[in-house]
Scaffold this active site. Structure first.
Site, short mmCIF file in Angstrom:
data_model
loop_
_atom_site.label_atom_id
_atom_site.label_comp_id
_atom_site.label_asym_id
_atom_site.label_seq_id
_atom_site.Cartn_x
_atom_site.Cartn_y
_atom_site.Cartn_z
N CYS A 1 1.68 -0.34 0.03
CA CYS A 1 3.20 0.07 0.17
C CYS A 1 3.03 1.55 -0.25
CB CYS A 1 3.80 -0.84 -0.04
SG CYS A 1 5.79 -0.31 -0.12
N CYS B 1 7.30 11.72 6.47
CA CYS B 1 8.80 10.93 6.29
C CYS B 1 9.69 11.94 5.76
CB CYS B 1 8.70 9.26 5.57
SG CYS B 1 10.16 8.54 5.33
N GLU C 1 -1.92 6.53 9.67
CA GLU C 1 -2.65 6.16 8.52
C GLU C 1 -2.01 4.64 9.49
OE1 GLU C 1 -4.67 7.82 5.15
OE2 GLU C 1 -2.21 6.63 4.77
N CYS D 1 6.96 7.40 -3.06
CA CYS D 1 6.23 7.16 -2.50
C CYS D 1 5.74 8.29 -1.78
CB CYS D 1 7.40 6.83 -1.01
SG CYS D 1 6.59 6.30 0.54
N CYS E 1 11.89 10.02 -1.32
CA CYS E 1 12.22 9.14 -2.06
C CYS E 1 10.53 9.27 -2.97
CB CYS E 1 11.39 7.33 -1.51
SG CYS E 1 12.91 6.55 -0.30
N CYS F 1 0.26 -3.15 10.35
CA CYS F 1 1.15 -2.04 9.18
C CYS F 1 0.71 -0.89 10.22
CB CYS F 1 0.83 -1.83 7.63
SG CYS F 1 1.80 -0.61 7.02
#
Length: 374
Positions: free
Chosen positions: A357, A126, A106, A133, A130, A119
């Site tokens: 975010c 990833c 995305e 997230c 975390c 962005c």
């Protein structure tokens, strides 16, 4: 090292070669290897980066036979738009892309009165894990190629140039590597993408490096490598906690490189580049938003060229955490400012389309829209 700290991308088939993967000299060499005149590489680059052409028929300065061959070899289709979601009266647009191997990523375009920010994702998923997230919880699929990173911005630039974003024709002015992935875990591809973004046309898009931000959770050796390159991009450190005990939980890579090491690397970057470092800090209710943590953070960073971006935690599916209360957020800001630290509370633009975010998860099916939790 535990499996949770593994951030090398799995080995997969490589995306097809694209001229955006190559430097200008490499493009000429590639064209010459196809028994064509090297200047044709400059023509292709001018169409892709300067004129934002995506239809080979519009490349009328290239003979048809030459054009078809060069486009097939050096301008293959990399990303296919699966879905666009918009909010803010169309000024924010999140695009779900499908790559050649079915990988989903995305990107988000955000238009403001004085700028347009893209962005971009540097990885599919990833590996930083975390827990707050959505991208980190999805795990790492693979690194994106340089051209796959670049194509996200070129597609946004095309949409702006063609007036497809409300506000009339425009151009991308800012790029933030804050989409999916840990940019410094795909170091070489990200650095090459920075050059494609910043090199003047027809070599690249001609966007100032000072308008490009690279975010990292704190891969200290990679920050050092970035420092040595003498680029002018801004470094953003996703800190989220000033103490190692909590940061070990929120940002698992902290068990490898502690807060002090990460900040030392950031200050070295600032010293070399003369660029102010951004500290990204997601405010999580009753987890990291205590006044004493604001004071600790203030003591750690005061006197350095730094700016703190406080991010009210954006909701993600299945998360046990939510954003801090407004009064607590205000108090956190006050304590930081008392140490002379400049602070901004980031807006939650794109939250209702899961484009803010920490929300990018590249889900193939559209999820119900979520409202902000406060």
């Amino acid at each position: 090292m535990s499996a949770q700290l593994t951030f090398a991308a799995p080995r997969r088939a490589k995306p097809p070669r694209h001229l955006a993967d190559l430097s200008p000299d490499e493009r000429r060499e590639a064209v010459a290897a196809l028994d064509e005149k090297p200047f044709r590489a400059d023509q292709l680059s001018r169409h892709y980066f300067g004129r934002l052409v995506d239809d080979p028929a519009d490349m009328t300065d290239l003979p048809a036979a030459v054009r078809d061959r060069l486009v097939a070899e050096l301008m293959p289709s990399l990303l296919t738009s699966v879905r666009d979601q918009v909010c803010d009266e169309g000024m924010t647009r999140k695009t779900l892309w499908k790559a050649f191997d079915g990988t989903l990523i995305e990107s988000v375009l955000m238009r403001y009165p004085d700028r347009v920010t893209m962005c971009v994702s540097s990885q599919a998923g990833c590996g930083m894990n975390c827990p707050f997230c959505a991208t980190g919880q999805a795990g790492l699929t693979r690194n994106l190629s340089t051209a796959e990173i670049v194509e996200q911005v070129v597609a946004g630039a095309r949409a702006l140039a063609r007036g497809q974003i409300p506000g009339g024709a425009g151009r991308v002015s800012n790029i933030v590597f804050m989409g999916m992935g840990e940019p410094l875990a795909s170091f070489n591809n990200v650095v090459r993408a920075i050059h494609r973004f910043s090199d003047p046309s027809p070599a690249g898009l001609g966007i100032s490096q000072r308008n490009i931000t690279v975010s990292t959770v704190g891969l200290v050796p990679a920050i050092g490598r970035l420092t040595d390159l003498d680029l002018k991009v801004r470094l953003a450190v996703s800190l989220h906690a000033p103490d190692d005990e909590l940061r070990d939980e929120l940002v698992p890579i902290n068990t490898r490189w502690k807060v002090a090491e990460v900040l030392d690397a950031a200050w070295a970057y600032a010293d070399r580049t003369r660029r102010r470092v951004s500290i990204e800090y997601a405010l999580i209710r009753d987890i990291n938003d205590q006044a004493w943590r604001a004071d600790l953070l203030g003591r750690l960073i005061k006197g350095h060229p730094v700016h703190v971006n406080l991010i009210p935690l954006n909701p993600t599916p299945g998360s046990k955490w939510t954003a801090s209360r407004p009064t607590v957020q205000t108090e956190f800001v006050r304590h930081l400012e008392a140490h002379g630290v400049p602070v901004t509370v980031r807006d939650t633009r794109g939250q209702e389309i899961d484009g803010a975010c920490g929300q990018l998860a590249a889900m193939p099916q559209e999820a119900p829209l979520r409202s902000q939790q406060g």
